[in-house]
Design a protein around this motif. Sequence first.
Motif, PDB file in Angstrom:
ATOM      1  N   THR A 161      14.182  -8.110   4.232  1.00 25.78           N
ATOM      2  CA  THR A 161      13.402  -8.545   3.076  1.00 25.78           C
ATOM      3  C   THR A 161      11.910  -8.475   3.382  1.00 25.78           C
ATOM      4  O   THR A 161      11.139  -7.899   2.624  1.00 25.78           O
ATOM      5  CB  THR A 161      13.789  -9.989   2.680  1.00 25.78           C
ATOM      6  OG1 THR A 161      15.168 -10.012   2.306  1.00 25.78           O
ATOM      7  CG2 THR A 161      12.930 -10.498   1.535  1.00 25.78           C
ATOM      8  N   THR A 162      11.516  -9.035   4.513  1.00 25.20           N
ATOM      9  CA  THR A 162      10.087  -9.101   4.821  1.00 25.20           C
ATOM     10  C   THR A 162       9.546  -7.804   5.428  1.00 25.20           C
ATOM     11  O   THR A 162       8.333  -7.690   5.613  1.00 25.20           O
ATOM     12  CB  THR A 162       9.770 -10.302   5.731  1.00 25.20           C
ATOM     13  OG1 THR A 162      10.563 -10.242   6.917  1.00 25.20           O
ATOM     14  CG2 THR A 162      10.027 -11.608   4.990  1.00 25.20           C
ATOM     15  N   SER A 163      10.406  -6.838   5.680  1.00 33.12           N
ATOM     16  CA  SER A 163       9.897  -5.540   6.144  1.00 33.12           C
ATOM     17  C   SER A 163       8.999  -4.912   5.073  1.00 33.12           C
ATOM     18  O   SER A 163       8.133  -4.098   5.384  1.00 33.12           O
ATOM     19  CB  SER A 163      11.045  -4.589   6.508  1.00 33.12           C
ATOM     20  OG  SER A 163      11.738  -4.140   5.357  1.00 33.12           O
ATOM     21  N   ALA A 164       9.171  -5.322   3.833  1.00 38.84           N
ATOM     22  CA  ALA A 164       8.323  -4.821   2.752  1.00 38.84           C
ATOM     23  C   ALA A 164       6.869  -5.246   2.934  1.00 38.84           C
ATOM     24  O   ALA A 164       5.970  -4.641   2.349  1.00 38.84           O
ATOM     25  CB  ALA A 164       8.852  -5.307   1.398  1.00 38.84           C
ATOM     26  N   LEU A 165       6.622  -6.251   3.768  1.00 36.56           N
ATOM     27  CA  LEU A 165       5.243  -6.664   4.015  1.00 36.56           C
ATOM     28  C   LEU A 165       4.481  -5.590   4.781  1.00 36.56           C
ATOM     29  O   LEU A 165       3.253  -5.483   4.654  1.00 36.56           O
ATOM     30  CB  LEU A 165       5.210  -8.004   4.755  1.00 36.56           C
ATOM     31  CG  LEU A 165       5.827  -9.172   3.971  1.00 36.56           C
ATOM     32  CD1 LEU A 165       5.743 -10.448   4.795  1.00 36.56           C
ATOM     33  CD2 LEU A 165       5.192  -9.335   2.606  1.00 36.56           C
ATOM     34  N   SER A 166       5.180  -4.795   5.568  1.00 39.72           N
ATOM     35  CA  SER A 166       4.538  -3.660   6.219  1.00 39.72           C
ATOM     36  C   SER A 166       4.032  -2.677   5.178  1.00 39.72           C
ATOM     37  O   SER A 166       2.922  -2.136   5.285  1.00 39.72           O
ATOM     38  CB  SER A 166       5.527  -2.981   7.175  1.00 39.72           C
ATOM     39  OG  SER A 166       4.928  -1.883   7.822  1.00 39.72           O
ATOM     40  N   THR A 167       4.823  -2.458   4.140  1.00 38.97           N
ATOM     41  CA  THR A 167       4.413  -1.592   3.037  1.00 38.97           C
ATOM     42  C   THR A 167       3.238  -2.199   2.282  1.00 38.97           C
ATOM     43  O   THR A 167       2.301  -1.483   1.901  1.00 38.97           O
ATOM     44  CB  THR A 167       5.591  -1.345   2.079  1.00 38.97           C
ATOM     45  OG1 THR A 167       6.684  -0.820   2.825  1.00 38.97           O
ATOM     46  CG2 THR A 167       5.222  -0.399   0.959  1.00 38.97           C
ATOM     47  N   LEU A 168       3.281  -3.519   2.081  1.00 42.72           N
ATOM     48  CA  LEU A 168       2.169  -4.178   1.394  1.00 42.72           C
ATOM     49  C   LEU A 168       0.857  -3.871   2.101  1.00 42.72           C
ATOM     50  O   LEU A 168      -0.110  -3.445   1.477  1.00 42.72           O
ATOM     51  CB  LEU A 168       2.402  -5.692   1.321  1.00 42.72           C
ATOM     52  CG  LEU A 168       1.250  -6.507   0.716  1.00 42.72           C
ATOM     53  CD1 LEU A 168       1.025  -6.153  -0.742  1.00 42.72           C
ATOM     54  CD2 LEU A 168       1.505  -7.991   0.878  1.00 42.72           C
ATOM     55  N   ALA A 169       0.830  -4.067   3.420  1.00 42.18           N
ATOM     56  CA  ALA A 169      -0.408  -3.837   4.173  1.00 42.18           C
ATOM     57  C   ALA A 169      -0.717  -2.355   4.326  1.00 42.18           C
ATOM     58  O   ALA A 169      -1.855  -1.929   4.111  1.00 42.18           O
ATOM     59  CB  ALA A 169      -0.301  -4.490   5.557  1.00 42.18           C
ATOM     60  N   GLY A 170       0.277  -1.559   4.688  1.00 38.78           N
ATOM     61  CA  GLY A 170       0.049  -0.168   5.050  1.00 38.78           C
ATOM     62  C   GLY A 170      -0.135   0.787   3.892  1.00 38.78           C
ATOM     63  O   GLY A 170      -0.685   1.878   4.059  1.00 38.78           O
ATOM     64  N   VAL A 171       0.311   0.376   2.708  1.00 43.02           N
ATOM     65  CA  VAL A 171       0.211   1.260   1.543  1.00 43.02           C
ATOM     66  C   VAL A 171      -0.686   0.659   0.451  1.00 43.02           C
ATOM     67  O   VAL A 171      -1.430   1.385  -0.196  1.00 43.02           O
ATOM     68  CB  VAL A 171       1.620   1.563   0.969  1.00 43.02           C
ATOM     69  CG1 VAL A 171       1.537   2.406  -0.294  1.00 43.02           C
ATOM     70  CG2 VAL A 171       2.486   2.248   2.024  1.00 43.02           C
ATOM     71  N   TYR A 172      -0.637  -0.659   0.277  1.00 42.71           N
ATOM     72  CA  TYR A 172      -1.304  -1.281  -0.870  1.00 42.71           C
ATOM     73  C   TYR A 172      -2.571  -2.066  -0.545  1.00 42.71           C
ATOM     74  O   TYR A 172      -3.573  -1.925  -1.220  1.00 42.71           O
ATOM     75  CB  TYR A 172      -0.323  -2.202  -1.607  1.00 42.71           C
ATOM     76  CG  TYR A 172       0.787  -1.446  -2.281  1.00 42.71           C
ATOM     77  CD1 TYR A 172       0.599  -0.891  -3.542  1.00 42.71           C
ATOM     78  CD2 TYR A 172       2.012  -1.252  -1.658  1.00 42.71           C
ATOM     79  CE1 TYR A 172       1.609  -0.177  -4.170  1.00 42.71           C
ATOM     80  CE2 TYR A 172       3.024  -0.537  -2.273  1.00 42.71           C
ATOM     81  CZ  TYR A 172       2.817  -0.001  -3.520  1.00 42.71           C
ATOM     82  OH  TYR A 172       3.814   0.712  -4.137  1.00 42.71           O
ATOM     83  N   LEU A 173      -2.524  -2.950   0.454  1.00 39.47           N
ATOM     84  CA  LEU A 173      -3.628  -3.879   0.671  1.00 39.47           C
ATOM     85  C   LEU A 173      -3.865  -4.122   2.146  1.00 39.47           C
ATOM     86  O   LEU A 173      -3.176  -4.947   2.727  1.00 39.47           O
ATOM     87  CB  LEU A 173      -3.348  -5.194  -0.061  1.00 39.47           C
ATOM     88  CG  LEU A 173      -4.480  -6.204  -0.159  1.00 39.47           C
ATOM     89  CD1 LEU A 173      -5.683  -5.621  -0.886  1.00 39.47           C
ATOM     90  CD2 LEU A 173      -4.022  -7.459  -0.879  1.00 39.47           C
ATOM     91  N   PRO A 174      -4.740  -3.401   2.800  1.00 36.99           N
ATOM     92  CA  PRO A 174      -5.720  -2.471   2.256  1.00 36.99           C
ATOM     93  C   PRO A 174      -5.230  -1.033   2.148  1.00 36.99           C
ATOM     94  O   PRO A 174      -5.895  -0.188   1.562  1.00 36.99           O
ATOM     95  CB  PRO A 174      -6.867  -2.545   3.264  1.00 36.99           C
ATOM     96  CG  PRO A 174      -6.194  -2.816   4.559  1.00 36.99           C
ATOM     97  CD  PRO A 174      -5.020  -3.694   4.208  1.00 36.99           C
ATOM     98  N   GLY A 175      -4.068  -0.738   2.726  1.00 36.45           N
ATOM     99  CA  GLY A 175      -3.567   0.634   2.669  1.00 36.45           C
ATOM    100  C   GLY A 175      -3.847   1.375   3.960  1.00 36.45           C
ATOM    101  O   GLY A 175      -3.621   0.848   5.054  1.00 36.45           O
TER     102      GLY A 175
END
Length: 139
Positions: free
Chosen positions: A61-75
């Motif tokens: 579930t929290t692996s999506a936080l890697s996507t949050l940081a690495g793709v979205y904020l800040p990317g």
Amino acid sequence: MNEYKYEEIYKGQIEEFTFDITEEKMKQFYSISGDSNPLHTDENYAKSKGYNEVVVYGLLTTSALSTLAGVYLPGKYSLIHSVEINYAKPVFISSSPLKIKGEVIDKDDRFSRITVKVNIFDKNGVKVCRGLMQIGVLH
């Protein structure tokens, strides 16, 4: 993929996206982690513990936080320094899709680091996870 530079990021900035939990992702996570706990792998066992289906791995579930940081904020310019997580409710495959939401709540100019409040919601809008991330923004 976003490419926010430190100077472009502001307190109150929000990014969000959806993340699907699938049986295939559960199998892949098991293969990677080796976590064979029957709560995640055996529906009958999960039902014997009061759940209607297997419980999704918390770290999946929290692996999506890697996507949050690495793709979205800040990317593109992100480097995660720390993640603090609290699991509020169990997640199930039927909880999908999850909504991942991050909000910048602080900036540290000395280290070009942002603090992001994170929340994960199930498909019904129920908060299943909350936490904080410290993310460096590379120059």
